[in-house]
Scaffold this motif. Structure first.
Motif, PDB file in Angstrom:
ATOM      1  N   UNK A  11      52.496  33.910  32.842  1.00 12.72           N
ATOM      2  CA  UNK A  11      51.938  32.586  32.579  1.00 12.72           C
ATOM      3  C   UNK A  11      51.493  32.453  31.128  1.00 12.72           C
ATOM      4  N   UNK A  12      50.803  33.464  30.622  1.00 18.06           N
ATOM      5  CA  UNK A  12      50.322  33.419  29.235  1.00 18.06           C
ATOM      6  C   UNK A  12      51.497  33.394  28.254  1.00 18.06           C
ATOM      7  N   UNK A  13      52.561  34.123  28.563  1.00 11.63           N
ATOM      8  CA  UNK A  13      53.749  34.127  27.705  1.00 11.63           C
ATOM      9  C   UNK A  13      54.492  32.795  27.767  1.00 11.63           C
ATOM     10  N   UNK A  14      54.457  32.147  28.914  1.00 10.01           N
ATOM     11  CA  UNK A  14      55.205  30.916  29.147  1.00 10.01           C
ATOM     12  C   UNK A  14      54.691  29.749  28.320  1.00 10.01           C
ATOM     13  N   UNK A  15      53.362  29.598  28.238  1.00 10.94           N
ATOM     14  CA  UNK A  15      52.812  28.381  27.665  1.00 10.94           C
ATOM     15  C   UNK A  15      51.582  28.698  26.816  1.00 10.94           C
ATOM     16  N   UNK A  16      51.669  28.396  25.533  1.00  7.31           N
ATOM     17  CA  UNK A  16      50.569  28.722  24.622  1.00  7.31           C
ATOM     18  C   UNK A  16      49.339  27.843  24.837  1.00  7.31           C
ATOM     19  N   UNK A  17      49.453  26.775  25.632  1.00  3.63           N
ATOM     20  CA  UNK A  17      48.280  25.943  25.892  1.00  3.63           C
ATOM     21  C   UNK A  17      47.395  26.526  26.996  1.00  3.63           C
ATOM     22  N   UNK A  18      47.882  27.570  27.679  1.00  2.00           N
ATOM     23  CA  UNK A  18      47.052  28.238  28.683  1.00  2.00           C
ATOM     24  C   UNK A  18      46.017  29.087  27.966  1.00  2.00           C
ATOM     25  N   UNK A  19      44.757  28.775  28.197  1.00  2.00           N
ATOM     26  CA  UNK A  19      43.647  29.448  27.524  1.00  2.00           C
ATOM     27  C   UNK A  19      43.175  30.677  28.304  1.00  2.00           C
ATOM     28  N   UNK A  20      43.127  30.529  29.620  1.00  2.00           N
ATOM     29  CA  UNK A  20      42.528  31.539  30.489  1.00  2.00           C
ATOM     30  C   UNK A  20      43.208  31.446  31.842  1.00  2.00           C
ATOM     31  N   UNK A  21      43.428  32.579  32.469  1.00  2.00           N
ATOM     32  CA  UNK A  21      43.992  32.591  33.818  1.00  2.00           C
ATOM     33  C   UNK A  21      43.335  33.719  34.592  1.00  2.00           C
ATOM     34  N   UNK A  22      43.109  33.474  35.871  1.00  2.00           N
ATOM     35  CA  UNK A  22      42.468  34.485  36.717  1.00  2.00           C
ATOM     36  C   UNK A  22      42.984  34.370  38.138  1.00  2.00           C
ATOM     37  N   UNK A  23      42.907  35.479  38.842  1.00  2.00           N
ATOM     38  CA  UNK A  23      43.165  35.506  40.279  1.00  2.00           C
ATOM     39  C   UNK A  23      41.863  35.949  40.931  1.00  2.00           C
ATOM     40  N   UNK A  24      41.448  35.177  41.937  1.00  2.00           N
ATOM     41  CA  UNK A  24      40.238  35.554  42.662  1.00  2.00           C
ATOM     42  C   UNK A  24      40.563  35.703  44.145  1.00  2.00           C
ATOM     43  N   UNK A  25      39.681  36.392  44.857  1.00  2.00           N
ATOM     44  CA  UNK A  25      39.875  36.585  46.297  1.00  2.00           C
ATOM     45  C   UNK A  25      39.228  35.448  47.077  1.00  2.00           C
ATOM     46  N   UNK A  26      39.194  35.576  48.375  1.00  2.00           N
ATOM     47  CA  UNK A  26      38.714  34.495  49.243  1.00  2.00           C
ATOM     48  C   UNK A  26      37.214  34.251  49.154  1.00  2.00           C
ATOM     49  N   UNK A  27      36.495  35.104  48.436  1.00  2.00           N
ATOM     50  CA  UNK A  27      35.062  34.859  48.227  1.00  2.00           C
ATOM     51  C   UNK A  27      34.755  34.447  46.787  1.00  2.00           C
ATOM     52  N   UNK A  28      35.798  34.294  45.964  1.00  2.00           N
ATOM     53  CA  UNK A  28      35.610  33.856  44.583  1.00  2.00           C
ATOM     54  C   UNK A  28      35.428  34.980  43.585  1.00  2.00           C
ATOM     55  N   UNK A  29      35.523  36.240  44.040  1.00  2.00           N
ATOM     56  CA  UNK A  29      35.408  37.370  43.119  1.00  2.00           C
ATOM     57  C   UNK A  29      36.699  37.496  42.309  1.00  2.00           C
ATOM     58  N   UNK A  30      36.584  37.637  40.991  1.00  2.00           N
ATOM     59  CA  UNK A  30      37.756  37.748  40.125  1.00  2.00           C
ATOM     60  C   UNK A  30      38.380  39.124  40.287  1.00  2.00           C
ATOM     61  N   UNK A  31      39.667  39.140  40.653  1.00  2.00           N
ATOM     62  CA  UNK A  31      40.407  40.388  40.819  1.00  2.00           C
ATOM     63  C   UNK A  31      41.093  40.790  39.513  1.00  2.00           C
ATOM     64  N   UNK A  32      41.563  39.790  38.777  1.00  2.00           N
ATOM     65  CA  UNK A  32      42.276  40.052  37.532  1.00  2.00           C
ATOM     66  C   UNK A  32      42.168  38.802  36.675  1.00  2.00           C
ATOM     67  N   UNK A  33      42.009  38.975  35.364  1.00  2.00           N
ATOM     68  CA  UNK A  33      41.995  37.801  34.495  1.00  2.00           C
ATOM     69  C   UNK A  33      42.599  38.125  33.137  1.00  2.00           C
TER      70      UNK A  33
END
Length: 132
Positions: A11-33
């Motif tokens: 995603x970050x490589x695809x579009x330079x307008x992406x500032x931040x990206x994260x994946x979170x679990x079902x309780x909102x805890x960030x797994x990777x960003x």
């Protein structure tokens, strides 16, 4: 976790307008960003975590109408300075993307309506989800 790292890198490589990206679990805890180099957070990470918890709850509510309208694909919240996108992933996880939303150049009036190219973003999500 390797799958999420790959997703965020693509995603970050695809579009330079992406500032931040994260994946979170079902309780909102960030797994990777991932955050674009040189970009300062407009919102502290602690507030982003609260936003993710609310987004997870909203997606859980949306799932109650899936049988009537189909599976939810994504939600975009647009503000003057950024757009926030949430996309449900497998196992109750959620993808969160923050994108710049600066006015388009070379227009007579300010236009905040330029699109994020959700088709390509969803193609990347589908590609990574289908990889083994």
């Amino acid at each position: 976790m390797e799958k999420y790292e790959k997703l965020l890198n693509m995603l970050m490589d695809f579009n330079s307008s992406i500032r931040f990206a994260a994946v979170c679990n079902s309780t909102g805890d960030i797994l990777w960003h991932s955050q674009r180099t040189g970009v300062k957070n407009k919102i502290p990470l602690s507030d982003t975590k609260k936003t993710l918890q609310r987004a997870v709850g909203a997606w859980q509510e949306r799932s109650k109408v899936t049988d009537k309208v189909g599976r939810g694909l994504y939600v975009i919240a647009a503000y003057e300075k950024i757009k926030r996108i949430t996309i449900p992933l497998d196992k109750g996880n959620l993808l969160f993307i923050s994108v710049t939303n600066e006015p388009l150049q070379k227009t007579k009036n300010k236009s905040y309506g330029h699109l994020v190219d959700m088709g390509k973003i969803m193609s990347i999500v589908d590609f990574v989800n289908s990889a083994k």
